[in-house]
Write a protein that holds these residues in place. Structure first.
Motif, PDB file in Angstrom:
ATOM      1  N   ARG A  88      56.813  24.418  36.827  1.00 28.05           N
ATOM      2  CA  ARG A  88      55.457  23.983  36.521  1.00 28.05           C
ATOM      3  C   ARG A  88      54.464  24.846  37.298  1.00 28.05           C
ATOM      4  NH1 ARG A  88      55.635  19.261  33.556  1.00 28.05           N
ATOM      5  NH2 ARG A  88      53.370  19.118  33.679  1.00 28.05           N
ATOM      6  N   TYR A 131      51.225  22.263  34.396  1.00 27.44           N
ATOM      7  CA  TYR A 131      51.755  22.530  33.058  1.00 27.44           C
ATOM      8  C   TYR A 131      53.048  23.330  33.189  1.00 27.44           C
ATOM      9  CZ  TYR A 131      49.179  26.898  33.953  1.00 27.44           C
ATOM     10  OH  TYR A 131      48.684  28.052  34.522  1.00 27.44           O
ATOM     11  N   VAL A 186      55.652  26.253  32.632  1.00 29.50           N
ATOM     12  CA  VAL A 186      55.628  27.673  32.282  1.00 29.50           C
ATOM     13  C   VAL A 186      57.025  28.225  32.019  1.00 29.50           C
ATOM     14  CG1 VAL A 186      53.439  28.202  33.419  1.00 29.50           C
ATOM     15  CG2 VAL A 186      55.565  28.303  34.738  1.00 29.50           C
ATOM     16  N   ALA A 187      58.084  27.484  32.379  1.00 30.76           N
ATOM     17  CA  ALA A 187      59.444  27.939  32.073  1.00 30.76           C
ATOM     18  C   ALA A 187      60.378  26.732  32.059  1.00 30.76           C
ATOM     19  CB  ALA A 187      59.925  28.962  33.097  1.00 30.76           C
ATOM     20  N   SER A 188      61.228  26.692  31.055  1.00 32.46           N
ATOM     21  CA  SER A 188      62.228  25.630  30.953  1.00 32.46           C
ATOM     22  C   SER A 188      63.436  26.190  30.218  1.00 32.46           C
ATOM     23  CB  SER A 188      61.664  24.410  30.216  1.00 32.46           C
ATOM     24  OG  SER A 188      61.290  24.752  28.890  1.00 32.46           O
ATOM     25  N   ARG A 215      49.702  42.362  34.986  1.00 31.81           N
ATOM     26  CA  ARG A 215      50.680  41.327  34.645  1.00 31.81           C
ATOM     27  C   ARG A 215      51.104  40.560  35.900  1.00 31.81           C
ATOM     28  NH1 ARG A 215      55.730  43.885  32.225  1.00 31.81           N
ATOM     29  NH2 ARG A 215      55.221  45.475  33.808  1.00 31.81           N
ATOM     30  N   SER A 243      53.616  37.368  32.605  1.00 30.57           N
ATOM     31  CA  SER A 243      52.417  36.768  32.012  1.00 30.57           C
ATOM     32  C   SER A 243      51.345  37.836  31.873  1.00 30.57           C
ATOM     33  CB  SER A 243      51.886  35.632  32.893  1.00 30.57           C
ATOM     34  OG  SER A 243      50.635  35.154  32.403  1.00 30.57           O
ATOM     35  N   ASP A 260      48.230  36.689  30.685  1.00 32.43           N
ATOM     36  CA  ASP A 260      47.009  35.893  30.548  1.00 32.43           C
ATOM     37  C   ASP A 260      46.724  35.083  31.819  1.00 32.43           C
ATOM     38  OD1 ASP A 260      49.022  34.025  30.393  1.00 32.43           O
ATOM     39  OD2 ASP A 260      48.577  33.370  28.350  1.00 32.43           O
ATOM     40  N   GLU A 279      48.593  31.609  32.405  1.00 27.05           N
ATOM     41  CA  GLU A 279      48.508  30.472  31.480  1.00 27.05           C
ATOM     42  C   GLU A 279      49.828  30.289  30.736  1.00 27.05           C
ATOM     43  OE1 GLU A 279      46.028  28.162  30.847  1.00 27.05           O
ATOM     44  OE2 GLU A 279      45.279  28.985  32.737  1.00 27.05           O
ATOM     45  N   THR A 280      50.444  31.395  30.365  1.00 25.19           N
ATOM     46  CA  THR A 280      51.761  31.354  29.716  1.00 25.19           C
ATOM     47  C   THR A 280      52.599  32.499  30.267  1.00 25.19           C
ATOM     48  OG1 THR A 280      51.022  32.780  27.887  1.00 25.19           O
ATOM     49  CG2 THR A 280      50.807  30.393  27.580  1.00 25.19           C
ATOM     50  N   PHE A 281      53.914  32.366  30.156  1.00 22.46           N
ATOM     51  CA  PHE A 281      54.853  33.425  30.511  1.00 22.46           C
ATOM     52  C   PHE A 281      55.767  33.684  29.324  1.00 22.46           C
ATOM     53  CE2 PHE A 281      53.424  32.332  34.686  1.00 22.46           C
ATOM     54  CZ  PHE A 281      53.610  33.475  35.460  1.00 22.46           C
ATOM     55  N   GLY A 282      56.191  34.937  29.201  1.00 28.80           N
ATOM     56  CA  GLY A 282      57.118  35.287  28.135  1.00 28.80           C
ATOM     57  C   GLY A 282      58.506  34.729  28.382  1.00 28.80           C
TER      58      GLY A 282
END
Length: 696
Positions: free
Chosen positions: A249, A264, A266-268, A285, A306, A308, A311-314
């Motif tokens: 998170r 939020y 970001v990885a699961s 990045r 990331s 952004d 906010e998000t990760f690949g």
């Protein structure tokens, strides 16, 4: 045919001779020759007449057989059904527009779709505009307005100078240079210039909570390019790994850790995802490292990026370490000067007794990894080398701190000077446990975090000789409760001397909290309100004088410069202009406890052979957490004696005498009031030091 014979017959019509009976027809003559081709036949249309509805079509040839002229009679069609939505009926229109007298007249009175008017064509417009031009109220109102693009001087802004003075007094003019970010951040804090290799790294006592949901632990931290702070952590039901229970998170702070936004994911994964750390790369990045666990063993090192600001990760991408039993990681990626990325992992081969640490390198921005190298060989040393944490030393080398939980719990270090290709033999740093985390400070020092073995609290040590020797350990945060322990740290230096730390502490196997706090390398006030002073040495009893050197000040008014004196062996001094008011600000140390009162003395030297007097102003202010600086003494103006006329001759001026020793740190502002008529020296003056001298 016979030859032609001309026959002439004369008939006398004057004689009335009765006609006889017709004779018998003679025999047919021979066929004559073919005649010449006659003219071609033609057909033209004559008239077209509308017949009655329902009658037949009639066509009449009123010409000849060879030149036919056809008149047509065509019946009128039956009436159609009524139309929908049309305008009024026009009836049948035949002929040209000029034949439609009423229509032509109507159109003649209309303008084209695109047309223009003169002002005179608009009834009353000229008079209305004239009235507006003479409108006194409008004219007056416009006269009081500025152009859209305009400028102001400070005197045009109500209370600007007073507000600016107050902010300078609070030490809030420092613009923090952001590492890894494109923005500059201004924070209301006294200067943190960085420790002059003093070892004075102080832990703040104020902290904020990032997450206390479930078991929140093993955090990472990054300063994003937009100036925000991004914290990540593993959250699950307990410390113990279990399939699918742990996710990564994140939360963001836009006020330097004072408050944190909603968390939020970001990885699961279907497996437990653990131990995230963050690195901001030169291309903007953010790189995140994690490992997965299947509930029995660790299941590999993974990286995600990331673009952004977190906010998000690949997608999580595996780093292909070749341990045959299991592999894990617990430290950040390091970017080298050549752009290569280095990541560390640790693991164990099938049948081995001890764990080893290794690194791999990416030359394509983390898309692929190769060059696996062992940096701590467990089987060879007969000890574990676990949880490597990479960084760059002040000297530019690549250094990894390693945890070893074999026998005496110890933190080891290994160093590479060739980009990770070869490494030194592991050397002991300190008896401690937990995943080590460290960074190089801008002031040239190093700070290392670990779990203290005596009480399992967060602790840190510092080095000022590239990691050769280290100070005694200091505690960070509160001591964990019984059954609890500290569960890792990631530090980031936001600006010179301002070290942000995200850390987690367990209160039990199913409860852990992620917190945020600061360290100060030097002195000043952190964004959370910690006052970070420079303490006088414990052995200061009997001291009669303490100085602040020029390097510990910052410019706050005008453009004074920190430079050397030509031909004079002083360290850099503050040079003040003779024509304007220029000022600097610095923080005094806490004075020895056996002082009751003290004097503030200016040590200065002329930079020219001029002999005029110099006008100074000195303002001390107390630093109290939660308050604006209060005046420790009134602003004092003092005029020095005439300069010696010799460049660099050191002189002293007592600016304030008999000041009571404060219990809080002091901020000192020093100004040369060159614009004052009492300042008659036309050359620059160099401030060498501000001296605090014991009076009683």
């Amino acid at each position: 045919m016979p030859e032609s014979v001309e026959v002439v017959i004369h008939v006398d019509t004057s004689v009335d001779v009765p006609l006889g009976q017709p004779g018998t027809p003679g025999a047919p003559g021979e066929p004559g020759d073919d005649g010449a081709q006659g003219p071609a036949g033609t057909i033209t249309v004559g008239t077209v007449t509308t017949g009655a509805p329902g009658t037949d079509v009639e066509v009449e040839n009123v010409g000849t057989a060879s030149a036919a002229v056809l008149n047509f009679t065509i019946p009128e069609g039956q009436p159609g059904e009524d139309g929908v939505g049309g305008g009024g009926a026009w009836g049948s229109i035949t002929g040209t527009l000029t034949d439609q007298t009423d229509l032509a007249t109507a159109l003649a009175g209309k303008s084209d779709t695109g047309h223009s008017h003169a002002q005179s064509d608009v009834t009353g417009l000229t008079a209305a505009l004239d009235a507006k031009a003479d409108d006194t109220a409008v004219t007056t109102a416009l006269a009081g307005k500025s152009d859209v693009g305009h400028t102001h001087t400070a005197s045009n802004v109500t209370d600007f100078n007073a507000a600016a003075d107050a902010r300078v007094a609070a030490g809030i003019t420092e613009k923090l240079d952001i590492i890894g970010g494109s923005a500059a951040i201004t924070y209301l804090a006294a200067p943190l210039p960085g420790s002059p290799r003093s070892g004075n790294v102080t832990a703040g006592t104020v902290s904020t909570t990032v997450s206390d949901d479930d078991h929140s632990a093993f955090p990472g931290l990054a300063l994003c390019g937009d100036g925000s702070l991004l914290a990540v952590w593993r959250q699950g039901p307990s410390h113990t790994p279990s399939v699918g229970d742990g996710v990564i998170r994140a939360s963001r702070s836009v006020d330097f850790g004072v408050t944190w936004g909603a968390s939020y994911v970001v990885a699961s994964d279907s497996l437990d995802v653990r131990d995230p750390t963050l690195t901001v790369l030169s291309d903007g990045r953010i790189a995140m490292t994690v490992f997965k666990h299947d509930g029995t063993t660790a299941d590999g090192v993974f990286v995600a990026f990331s673009t952004d600001q977190g906010e998000t990760f690949g997608a999580l991408s595996a780093v292909p370490f070749t341990f045959t039993d299991w592999t894990a990681c617990s430290g950040p990626i390091v970017e080298l000067a050549n752009g290569n990325l280095v990541v560390a992992g640790y693991g164990q081969n099938t049948g081995a007794t001890f764990q080893s640490a290794r690194v791999m390198v990416s030359t394509d921005g983390g898309m692929s990894w190769s060059g696996e190298v062992t940096i701590g060989n467990g089987p060879t040393a007969s000890r574990h080398y676990q949880e490597p944490y990479l960084g760059l030393t002040p000297a530019g080398g690549l250094l990894a701190m390693l945890r070893s939980d074999t026998g005496t719990l110890t933190i080891y270090k290994v160093v590479s000077t060739d980009g990770g290709a070869t490494w030194t033999v592991p050397a002991s740093v300190i008896a401690a446990t937990g995943r080590p985390a460290w960074l190089t400070l801008r002031s040239g020092g190093m700070v290392l975090f670990m779990r203290r073995t005596s009480d399992l609290a967060h602790a840190f040590i510092t080095s000022w000789d590239n990691g050769a020797t280290w100070t005694a350990a200091s505690q960070l945060g509160a001591t964990p409760p019984g059954g609890g322990q500290s569960t890792y740290v990631q530090p980031v230096e936001l600006a010179a001397g301002l070290v942000a730390v995200v850390r987690s502490t367990e209160s039990g196997s199913t409860a852990s909290t992620v917190s945020f706090s600061y360290l100060g390398d030097g002195k000043g006030v952190t964004p959370l309100g910690d006052v970070v002073p420079v303490e006088a040495p414990a052995s200061s009893s009997g001291w009669t004088q303490i100085s602040i050197t020029p390097s510990e000040f910052m410019a706050v008014t005008g453009s004074p410069s920190l430079a050397g004196l030509t031909g004079v062996g002083y360290p850099p001094v503050w040079l003040f202009d003779p024509l304007s008011t220029e000022g600097i600000m610095g923080q005094a140390p806490l004075l020895p406890s056996d002082w009751t009162t003290f004097d503030i003395v200016l040590a200065w030297a002329p930079t020219t052979t001029n002999t005029g007097t110099t006008r100074w102003q000195v303002i001390p202010s107390n630093l109290i957490v939660g308050q604006l600086p209060s005046s420790g003494a009134a602003a004092t103006n003092v005029t020095t004696a005439a300069a010696s006329g010799t460049i660099g001759i050191l002189q002293e001026t007592t600016a304030l005498a008999g000041v009571s020793r404060p219990t809080n740190p002091l901020v000192i502002r020093v100004f040369r009031v060159g614009a004052d008529g009492a300042d008659t020296n036309t050359g620059d003056i160099g401030l060498v030091a501000v001296i605090f001298r014991k009076a009683s």
